[in-house]
Design a protein around this motif. Structure first.
Motif, mmCIF file in Angstrom:
data_model
loop_
_atom_site.group_PDB
_atom_site.id
_atom_site.type_symbol
_atom_site.label_atom_id
_atom_site.label_comp_id
_atom_site.label_asym_id
_atom_site.label_seq_id
_atom_site.Cartn_x
_atom_site.Cartn_y
_atom_site.Cartn_z
ATOM 1 N N GLU A 285 33.377 2.750 -14.541
ATOM 2 C CA GLU A 285 32.376 3.345 -15.433
ATOM 3 C C GLU A 285 31.915 4.703 -14.923
ATOM 4 O O GLU A 285 32.130 5.043 -13.766
ATOM 5 C CB GLU A 285 31.171 2.405 -15.558
ATOM 6 C CG GLU A 285 31.565 1.029 -16.061
ATOM 7 C CD GLU A 285 30.374 0.149 -16.365
ATOM 8 O OE1 GLU A 285 29.298 0.393 -15.788
ATOM 9 O OE2 GLU A 285 30.526 -0.774 -17.173
ATOM 10 N N VAL B 243 28.532 7.171 -14.532
ATOM 11 C CA VAL B 243 27.076 7.278 -14.606
ATOM 12 C C VAL B 243 26.700 8.751 -14.487
ATOM 13 O O VAL B 243 27.445 9.545 -13.909
ATOM 14 C CB VAL B 243 26.357 6.454 -13.516
ATOM 15 C CG1 VAL B 243 26.501 4.971 -13.755
ATOM 16 C CG2 VAL B 243 26.853 6.825 -12.142
ATOM 17 N N TYR C 100 18.747 8.726 -15.945
ATOM 18 C CA TYR C 100 20.084 8.271 -15.583
ATOM 19 C C TYR C 100 20.707 7.574 -16.786
ATOM 20 O O TYR C 100 20.015 6.862 -17.520
ATOM 21 C CB TYR C 100 20.020 7.261 -14.438
ATOM 22 C CG TYR C 100 19.802 7.876 -13.080
ATOM 23 C CD1 TYR C 100 20.887 8.276 -12.305
ATOM 24 C CD2 TYR C 100 18.528 8.038 -12.562
ATOM 25 C CE1 TYR C 100 20.696 8.833 -11.053
ATOM 26 C CE2 TYR C 100 18.326 8.597 -11.311
ATOM 27 C CZ TYR C 100 19.417 8.990 -10.561
ATOM 28 O OH TYR C 100 19.227 9.537 -9.327
ATOM 29 N N ASN D 127 24.318 5.327 -18.163
ATOM 30 C CA ASN D 127 25.611 4.703 -17.903
ATOM 31 C C ASN D 127 26.445 4.869 -19.162
ATOM 32 O O ASN D 127 26.048 4.422 -20.233
ATOM 33 C CB ASN D 127 25.429 3.221 -17.568
ATOM 34 C CG ASN D 127 26.751 2.549 -17.239
ATOM 35 O OD1 ASN D 127 27.800 3.198 -17.221
ATOM 36 N ND2 ASN D 127 26.716 1.266 -16.969
#
Lengths: 99, 17
Positions: free
Chosen positions: A27, A29, A38, A40
């Motif tokens: 993934e 981020v 932040y 994802n």
């Protein structure tokens, strides 16, 4: 630059500056310097982020994603548009109209 | 071989900074 209210399949999208992106497993981020949030992006979202490093039409993003994933055109279009629209709302991408 | 589709979701992480 004209402000785009609603993202469509023919718009051009590109990454906005001011994000620190990192790979976390499969993934991606991201930290947005401007708002301190932040994010994802997940796996599919991370691939899309790489595709929009330079201005690219949304329908071209869909075409490229479809070569890698087992998904119908309708579903891919709808979900890619929804994802990019969310990124646009969060000011993570820049959207322009094609000339 | 195409991969299984995973709906892209932008997750806003709740991190105080």
């Amino acid at each position: 630059m004209v402000k785009v209210d609603k993202l469509s399949i023919n718009h051009l999208v590109t990454q906005r500056e001011g994000n620190i992106v990192s790979d976390m497993g499969s993934e991606k981020v991201m930290l947005n310097i401007e708002n301190g949030k932040y994010y994802n992006l997940g796996t599919t979202g991370g691939e899309m982020w790489e595709l929009i490093a330079a201005p690219i039409a949304v329908n071209e993003v869909v075409t490229k994603i479809m070569t890698k994933y087992n998904v119908s055109k309708e579903q891919c279009e709808q979900e890619v548009l929804s994802f990019l629209a969310h990124m646009y709302e969060e000011k993570l991408v820049q959207v322009t109209t094609q000339k | 071989m195409k991969r299984e589709w995973e709906k892209p979701v932008l997750e806003v992480l709740d991190v105080n900074m």
